[in-house]
Structure formats: C-alpha cells, structure tokens
Design a protein around this motif. Sequence first.
Motif, short mmCIF file in Angstrom:
data_model
loop_
_atom_site.label_atom_id
_atom_site.label_comp_id
_atom_site.label_asym_id
_atom_site.label_seq_id
_atom_site.Cartn_x
_atom_site.Cartn_y
_atom_site.Cartn_z
N SER A 450 30.05 23.33 34.65
CA SER A 450 28.92 22.65 33.84
C SER A 450 29.29 21.44 33.86
O SER A 450 28.49 20.47 34.17
N GLN A 451 30.55 20.94 33.29
CA GLN A 451 30.69 19.54 33.07
C GLN A 451 30.77 18.80 34.18
O GLN A 451 30.17 17.85 34.14
N VAL A 452 31.37 19.52 35.46
CA VAL A 452 31.53 18.73 36.78
C VAL A 452 29.96 18.57 36.97
O VAL A 452 29.72 17.51 37.42
N PHE A 453 29.27 19.44 37.10
CA PHE A 453 27.73 19.34 37.16
C PHE A 453 26.86 18.24 36.76
O PHE A 453 26.16 17.46 37.29
N THR A 454 27.05 18.18 35.42
CA THR A 454 26.55 17.04 34.76
C THR A 454 27.17 15.75 35.09
O THR A 454 26.26 14.83 35.01
N MET A 455 28.24 15.68 35.30
CA MET A 455 28.95 14.50 35.57
C MET A 455 28.52 13.91 36.90
O MET A 455 28.12 12.82 37.22
N LEU A 456 28.34 14.93 37.85
CA LEU A 456 28.18 14.70 39.28
C LEU A 456 26.71 14.16 39.20
O LEU A 456 26.20 13.17 40.04
N ASN A 457 25.78 14.81 38.43
CA ASN A 457 24.36 14.55 38.31
C ASN A 457 24.21 13.02 37.99
O ASN A 457 23.31 12.10 38.45
N THR A 458 24.88 12.48 37.09
CA THR A 458 24.89 11.40 36.54
C THR A 458 25.56 10.35 37.30
O THR A 458 24.78 9.10 37.72
N ILE A 459 26.51 10.71 37.98
CA ILE A 459 27.27 9.66 39.07
C ILE A 459 26.11 9.72 40.25
O ILE A 459 25.89 8.28 40.78
N MET A 460 25.32 10.52 40.51
CA MET A 460 24.65 10.44 41.69
C MET A 460 23.36 9.68 41.24
O MET A 460 22.90 8.88 42.03
N ALA A 461 22.89 9.83 40.14
CA ALA A 461 21.68 9.14 39.63
C ALA A 461 22.04 7.88 39.47
O ALA A 461 21.17 6.82 39.87
N SER A 462 23.38 7.27 39.19
CA SER A 462 23.53 5.90 39.01
C SER A 462 23.95 5.38 40.31
O SER A 462 23.41 4.06 40.54
N GLU B 34 40.25 20.19 36.45
CA GLU B 34 40.87 19.06 37.09
C GLU B 34 39.75 18.05 37.56
O GLU B 34 39.46 16.80 37.67
N LEU B 35 38.87 18.95 38.45
CA LEU B 35 37.54 18.13 38.90
C LEU B 35 36.67 17.38 37.86
O LEU B 35 36.21 16.47 37.93
N ALA B 36 36.56 18.19 36.80
CA ALA B 36 35.78 17.62 35.51
C ALA B 36 36.30 16.34 35.07
O ALA B 36 35.76 15.26 34.72
N LEU B 37 37.72 16.45 35.14
CA LEU B 37 38.36 15.08 34.64
C LEU B 37 38.29 13.91 35.55
O LEU B 37 37.97 12.87 35.27
N SER B 38 38.46 14.39 36.94
CA SER B 38 38.23 13.33 38.10
C SER B 38 36.58 12.55 37.64
O SER B 38 36.62 11.28 37.92
N CYS B 39 35.66 13.66 37.49
CA CYS B 39 34.38 13.08 37.59
C CYS B 39 34.04 12.17 36.31
O CYS B 39 33.45 11.27 36.40
N GLN B 40 35.07 12.53 35.03
CA GLN B 40 34.69 11.79 33.90
C GLN B 40 35.45 10.36 34.30
O GLN B 40 34.49 9.50 33.94
N ALA B 41 36.66 10.23 34.96
CA ALA B 41 37.08 9.05 35.22
C ALA B 41 36.01 8.43 36.13
O ALA B 41 36.04 7.22 36.07
#
Lengths: 473, 116
Positions: A450-462, B34-41
């Motif tokens: 879920s964290q990865v998805f949220t982050m990726l969504n933000t990254i893609m929008a940006s 790990e992927l979550a941390l990478s995405c955060q960074a």
Amino acid sequence: MGTINSAFSLISGALDADQSALSIVANNVANANTPGYTEETPNWSENSPVEINGASYGSGVTETGPTSLRDRVLEERLNQQQQLASASSARLTALTGVQALFTPDSGSASATAGDIGSDITGFFNSFASLEANPTDNALRQQVLSSASTLAGDVSNAAASLNEQRAALDQEASGVTSQVNSLTSAIAQLNLQIQSTSPNADAGTLEDDRQQDIGQLSQLFGINHITTENNGLSITTTSGQLVLTGGSSFQLTTGTVGGATQFYLGTTDVTTQLAGGGGELGGYLTARDQDIPSVMNSLDQLAYSVSTQVNALNNTGTDLDGSTGTVANPHYIFNEPTAVADSASGMSVTMTDPNQIAAAALGQGTGDNTNATAMAGLANQSIVNGQTPTDYYSNFVSTLGSTVSSVQTENTAQNASVTQLTTQNNALSSVNLDDEASSMSTLERSYQAASQVFTMLNTIMASALNLGEQATVS
Amino acid sequence: MDEFWERRGQRELKELVVEASRALARLDADRLEELALSCQALNRELPPASAGERVSLASQAREAVGEMAVFARVLEATRANLQVMNRLRELRGGLLEYGERTAQGWARTGSGDGNH
C-alpha cells in the motif's frame, strides 16, 4: 490415592495415546509431498475420572483420532479466485488470437487480416489517382486491384474469426466430459465421507474431495455448500444444482444454430456458464460475446464501404458511356443485403475496369466528378458516424483495450491465487510455517505494498506534471 | 533522464511497478518494504534538473500506467484476501460460541477449520 493398577493403567493409556499420535505424525511426514494432502493433528480426550469413596481420580488421556487442518472458507475463496483466473486465462488466449488477426506486419501466419487499415486508404487513394486521368486503363485496374485486396483481407479475417469461434466451441464442448467425470467422483466421495465420517473430518477422503472441487473450479464456475453429515452440494454460480450428496447431474450438450449449448437436465445453462467463470466460462465468453462483437464491427465496415461505393458507382457514367440499372447494376463489390455476414461475403464482382463510373451521370467519359466523389468517401462519416479509417482504427484500438483489460484482470487473479495458495499451504500442508507467521507476512506485504502504491502514485502524478511543465517551458 | 535513475541506482518506473506487483503476488514482505523505502527516497529527490529529464520521466510515467493498473488490482485482491484471513481469525477466536459443533468433532479448538 489411586492404586498401583490404576497408575499403571494411566501410564499405559498415555503410551497408547502417544503411539497413536506418533503414527499420525508419521503419516504427515510420509505424505509431505502428496498433492492436496492436509496435515492431520492428533486429538486428545481426557478420560472420565474414577470416583472412589467420594474422591475423584484422573484416569489419563486417549487419542481420539486425527483432525485435518483444513479451512473450508479459505478453500472456498481459493476456488472462487481460481475460477476467475481460469476464465480470464481462457478468454485472454482467445482474444490474443483474435488480436493477432488484426496486427499487420507481425510476420505471423495468423495475421490473415493483413492490414485492413492500409487497404482502406489504398482503395480510396486509387480513386484519387483515377481523378487525374479517368480514362487510364492501368489506373482503373489499380482500383479493382486495391478493392480486391481490401475485400480479400476483410473476408479472410471473417473466415479466421469463424474458425476461431468453431475452435472455441470445440474446446468448450470438450470440457463437458471432464466436468461430468469430476462431479461423479465427488458424489462418490460424498457417499463415502457421509458413511464413514458423518460427524468428523474425513481426512484423506476430504483431501480427495477438495482436490476434485479445485479441479472442477478450474473448469467452470461453482458454489459449494456443506450439508448434513459432512455432505456437500455443488451448484453453478447462478444456482443450478450440479450435485447433492451422492447424486450428480450430468452436463449435456446440444447444437443450436451451429453452436454447442449446455444443459443441466432440460435447462439451457449456456449463458449462466459463460458468466460463471472457469475455463468453460472463458471459452463461452470469447465464443458468444468477444468474437461476435469483433465480427459485428467488421460486418459493419464491410457493409458500409460496399454499399456506399456501389451506390455511387451505379449512378455514374462508365468508360463505355453506360450507367448501372436495376437489371444490370454496375457494382464494384458484391452488394450485401444486410449487415450480418457482410464481411465474410465481401468480394469484388466487377471484372471489367471500364465499368468503373469515374464520370458523373450525363457527363462525358472523360469526366472525373464521380471518381472524386468516391475518393471523397474516405473522409465522410459513412460507417456508424465515422470515416472508414477512423472506424477501423477505433475498432482495433477497442480490441486492444479489451485484451489489455483482460490481461490486467488475469495477472491480478493469478497473483491472488498465488497468495491464497501460500496461505492455504501454510495452514494445511505439512511444513514448519505456522499460521500466525503466514498471517503476519500477508499483513506486512499488504501494508508495504500500500505504501509503495501510494508513493508510486505520487511519483507518477509529479512526473506527469513535470513533463507538462517541460513542454510549456 | 537515464542519468536521473542511474544516480539513484534505480531502474525504469515501469520495472519498479512490475516488481512491486510480483513481490506482492509472492507475498515477499521484505522486498516490498525495501521497495517502499526506495519509493520514499525517490519521491523526496524527484524534481530532476533538466527539461529533458522531466520529459523523459513523464514518458516513463505514461508507459507505467498499465502496470499501475495491474498493481492496483493485485493490491485490491490482496486486501480482499486479507479480509478473508482476518475474518477466519475472528471466527476461530469465537469458537466457544460454536461449542456444540466442536464437541461433535467438526473442529477442534484452535484448529484451522473455518467452516463456521
């Protein structure tokens, strides 16, 4: 105090119980690699205490038989996901085959439709060329040649679609015997389980039954309901009874309009099975919905192009100065009478290039007005409110979207099946994983994902936003 | 653009999304963390310097849209699976309410039998 005899009895009882438990463990180890085997655990039962002179003395334990670590709710969920995954796999295979027909220059022998998009452009361009020199025989031949290419590719595509539909029909029909064999086997197992273990887990018999249900789930959409005495009833997802207890109802087939229909008793369940899941659901969805939809689009294209071009050519003046009549129409294409089957019947009927009516009615044979009008059809909304090229392009694009969407579903469903299998194995297989650890992994994975998805969504929008800024600057 | 990813030791966005879907299907919690941390960074260091990098990153984002749809569906299926498992845990926790069935041997206390 108990007597020495009672103490001895306690010890020997405990030893017997241990021996039973050991044999259950040994059985687990022996079946560690048996597909579908569910781990069994020993059950301990406290013996009734003995009362002597008002005092109660314990009398030890007895091993009362194994219990399988199965979880029917989880198994049910796994079966449901398996049904969806099997359906989308079968449908995806069929759709991929259909898409290949309309993929030009793929180098594949299955690309029998050639490049209909280019054919359409080439055909109308040949009229544009004729405009420049309407009496030129080579240019007239070119019109007929490009018409033949277009008609050939459209009719070949329709023929291939019909072949694929027939193949799917055969695949679907072939599933019937497997379904009947499995439902008969499950009914037999039901009888054995009900007679041997009406009130307890039936161990390997239940494993066998569960395996058969799993296989049945891959074939078609089912629901199963546990009944009294450890029995089981199975229905289709739309509620028709497939088996109950020791009785199973055969799935039969019949041919209606060239397509296999499926019956339970006298009820036609084809439509319900198409929407129910499993391989059969996938085959039937592709056979009865996807391919007819593609065929209808192709029919519409063939019908509109043929009738519109024919109508214009029939009202113009050909190179011999004549005009088409009812008795002797000057049609380039075989004139369709209805939209249905227009694609498979599309062909060029005109053999004499002089009959191409480049001139308008009442004009001399050197006139090009009608050729211009026929070339202009390329830019007119003559196919369901779209130009022929746009219509074809949208049709191919819609097909691609459907394939992509089914692919997405299939990937997700297979992932879900993998997850559930992992959970089920942790719960019911012979291994060292315990349930809590398995649950914890599932929860951790979901939270991290879920964290990865949220982050990726933000990254893609940006990223998209940054791209727009870059374009503006 | 490639520099942007190379600086961070990352692969293309699309590959990242595909790997996340695969890891989730396998329930590889370690890799997902790990992927979550990478995405955060990555999120922190996102704004690239040049216009070229921006365009390239936007292009990667567009290419990854399909894979994101798959990831979303896998996540949705996982949530449903987690709900099923949680429900089972609750049911097992409440086995005392089903004492009769337990006594009849339908399930032992704490067993994996969720047929209740």
